[in-house]
Design a protein around this motif. Structure first.
Motif, PDB file in Angstrom:
ATOM      1  N   ALA A  72      29.615 -40.968  12.894  1.00 39.61           N
ATOM      2  CA  ALA A  72      28.651 -39.790  12.238  1.00 39.61           C
ATOM      3  C   ALA A  72      29.482 -39.029  11.498  1.00 39.61           C
ATOM      4  CB  ALA A  72      28.183 -38.800  13.573  1.00 39.61           C
ATOM      5  N   TYR A 106      23.465 -41.744   8.575  1.00 45.93           N
ATOM      6  CA  TYR A 106      23.386 -41.922  10.124  1.00 45.93           C
ATOM      7  C   TYR A 106      22.391 -42.219  11.044  1.00 45.93           C
ATOM      8  CZ  TYR A 106      25.713 -40.894  14.745  1.00 45.93           C
ATOM      9  OH  TYR A 106      25.998 -40.903  16.067  1.00 45.93           O
ATOM     10  N   VAL A 141      21.070 -43.424  15.216  1.00 49.40           N
ATOM     11  CA  VAL A 141      21.205 -42.697  16.361  1.00 49.40           C
ATOM     12  C   VAL A 141      20.146 -43.090  17.487  1.00 49.40           C
ATOM     13  CG1 VAL A 141      21.822 -40.739  15.044  1.00 49.40           C
ATOM     14  CG2 VAL A 141      19.232 -41.031  15.410  1.00 49.40           C
ATOM     15  N   TRP A 191      21.646 -44.417  20.781  1.00 46.23           N
ATOM     16  CA  TRP A 191      22.181 -43.733  21.857  1.00 46.23           C
ATOM     17  C   TRP A 191      21.119 -44.060  23.173  1.00 46.23           C
ATOM     18  CZ3 TRP A 191      22.221 -38.137  19.627  1.00 46.23           C
ATOM     19  CH2 TRP A 191      22.894 -38.384  18.384  1.00 46.23           C
ATOM     20  N   THR A 232      16.640 -38.883  19.835  1.00 49.68           N
ATOM     21  CA  THR A 232      17.828 -38.570  19.353  1.00 49.68           C
ATOM     22  C   THR A 232      17.525 -38.484  17.877  1.00 49.68           C
ATOM     23  OG1 THR A 232      17.452 -41.172  18.833  1.00 49.68           O
ATOM     24  CG2 THR A 232      18.724 -40.440  21.079  1.00 49.68           C
ATOM     25  N   THR A 253      19.253 -35.158  15.798  1.00 55.36           N
ATOM     26  CA  THR A 253      20.021 -35.456  14.616  1.00 55.36           C
ATOM     27  C   THR A 253      19.643 -34.725  13.380  1.00 55.36           C
ATOM     28  OG1 THR A 253      20.548 -37.913  15.376  1.00 55.36           O
ATOM     29  CG2 THR A 253      20.973 -37.243  13.202  1.00 55.36           C
ATOM     30  N   ILE A 277      28.302 -35.042  20.805  1.00 52.60           N
ATOM     31  CA  ILE A 277      27.059 -35.552  21.301  1.00 52.60           C
ATOM     32  C   ILE A 277      27.009 -34.785  22.988  1.00 52.60           C
ATOM     33  CG2 ILE A 277      25.418 -37.286  21.906  1.00 52.60           C
ATOM     34  CD1 ILE A 277      26.586 -38.789  19.634  1.00 52.60           C
ATOM     35  N   GLU A 295      23.726 -43.895  25.719  1.00 52.43           N
ATOM     36  CA  GLU A 295      23.997 -42.581  25.692  1.00 52.43           C
ATOM     37  C   GLU A 295      25.192 -42.106  26.581  1.00 52.43           C
ATOM     38  OE1 GLU A 295      20.783 -40.048  26.399  1.00 52.43           O
ATOM     39  OE2 GLU A 295      21.176 -40.324  28.457  1.00 52.43           O
ATOM     40  N   ARG A 339      27.942 -44.016  24.735  1.00 56.50           N
ATOM     41  CA  ARG A 339      28.039 -43.541  23.244  1.00 56.50           C
ATOM     42  C   ARG A 339      29.190 -44.501  22.350  1.00 56.50           C
ATOM     43  NH1 ARG A 339      28.924 -39.625  26.133  1.00 56.50           N
ATOM     44  NH2 ARG A 339      30.882 -38.765  25.164  1.00 56.50           N
TER      45      ARG A 339
END
Length: 393
Positions: free
Chosen positions: A55, A63, A67, A70, A78, A82, A354, A390, A393
């Protein structure tokens, strides 16, 4: 005749990382005395992909398609966090219609996530039938997602300032039809599961967490609300347009695995209520704030000229992130999903941290399984509801 000797020493068993009930690549090193659990050590990191560093070397738009990996069962959340982070950082306003569309998508995603928690959780306990039932409703949700976004799982639908496209013609009618159908499905689940004596034997009093413990460990979501704390970010710290809907926070005070099951079942009903209200009250207007597409610094760029402003295909809004920091959070199905964002007047975030709910909730597992039986590990781990994408990650 010689009698077999009984072993007196402790036994160390390796569960995972390819165990069917681990819900991803989690590994538990369990110390057993017979069937009693003496100690448990979770080993993480098998699914670590450096998401935060990626990221910090991409623009937000670059990005965004990434996401959804995750938490790949609640992908809308997610995406929401973001785009929320830069929106709050740069104070970008969201059109009301876009906010309502986001709420509808988020609540459908919450139901899909809870369904794919319920099926494997029941399979962990030895009940296979609900596992097949939940896919029936979940496929209908994914049909709605596919009609609106073009993708069933990894949607890439949210944008800074709104959403990528408006809802197609007839979509809202299909969504309301699904809501009516799903409420009947929830009744079916409850008839099948909630008073089943074998199910109750496996979950009642298993994995107890007091309200004070839940707060001290930093738990969130159903894990916290099942222990008697009425904490839901949609009420406590409202975002999008949740404060315009009538719904109730689902909570229980028992703090065991049964309470966590009841909270999630209740949340699915409340999500349907929110979706129905959002579909009926959705306003007209734009689905995206086109001003967010303008370049922030390059005021004289030809792409900001009048004739280019209304084109659908334009460069991504690579606006610079101001030199400030903030923490943004949403109430994901598993708990509080947060982003700590630091900008430094460049296109890339200087820091993108995160805060995944699964990682925080998982840390209490060793305490919950001590002095329990080996079979209870699956019940307790299942009731926490983790996704290793997640967590690592």
């Amino acid at each position: 005749m010689s009698l077999p000797l009984t072993r007196k020493d402790l036994m160390i068993v390796n569960m995972g990382p390819q165990h069917p009930s681990m819900h991803g690549v989690l590994r538990l090193i369990v110390t057993l005395d017979g069937e009693d659990v003496i100690d448990c050590e979770p080993i993480l990191g098998y699914l670590h992909r450096g998401m935060e560093k990626i990221a910090e070397n991409r623009t937000i738009i670059q990005y965004l398609p990434y996401v959804t990996r995750w938490d790949y069962l609640a992908t809308m959340f997610t995406e929401a966090i973001t785009v929320n982070a830069p929106e709050f950082l740069e104070n970008i306003q969201i059109p009301q219609r876009a906010s309502y569309i986001r709420v509808i998508m988020l609540e459908l995603s919450r139901i899909a996530s809870h369904l794919l928690w319920l099926g494997p959780f029941m399979a962990d306990l030895g009940a296979q039938t609900p596992f097949f039932y939940i896919f029936r409703e979940r496929e209908l949700i994914y049909d709605l997602f596919e009609a609106a976004t073009g993708m069933r799982m990894m949607h890439n639908y949210f944008r800074i300032g709104g959403v990528a496209a408006d809802l197609p013609y007839g979509w809202m009618d299909k969504c309301l039809d699904f809501c009516d159908y799903f409420l009947r499905g929830v009744v079916e689940y409850q008839q099948l599961i909630t008073r089943n004596p074998i199910f109750l034997e496996r979950v009642e009093g298993v994995g107890f967490i007091s309200g004070e413990e839940a707060v001290n460990w930093g738990l969130s979501g159903p894990m916290l609300r099942a222990s008697g704390t009425q904490w839901d970010l949609r009420k406590i710290d409202p975002y999008e347009s949740y404060n315009q809907f009538d719904w109730k926070v689902q909570w229980q005070k028992e703090g065991d695995s049964l309470a966590r099951y009841l909270v999630r079942i209740g949340e699915m009903r409340e999500s349907i209520k929110i979706i129905q209200q959002a579909v009926e009250k959705i306003p007209g207007g734009p689905y995206e704030n086109l001003e967010a597409r303008r370049f922030k610094k390059a005021k004289n760029s030809e792409w900001n000229d009048f004739e280019y402003r209304f084109l659908g295909k334009k460069p991504s809004p690579n606006f610079e992130l101001s030199k400030q920091e903030l923490y943004v959070r949403v109430e994901a199905p598993k708990g509080e999903l947060g982003i700590y964002l630091v900008g430094d007047d460049s296109l890339f975030p200087w820091r993108w941290k995160i805060r995944p709910p699964g990682f925080i909730n998982l840390q209490i597992l060793p305490q919950l399984v001590k002095k329990m039986k080996l079979a209870d590990i699956m019940t307790i781990l299942g009731s926490i509801d983790i996704i290793m994408g997640e967590v690592d990650r």
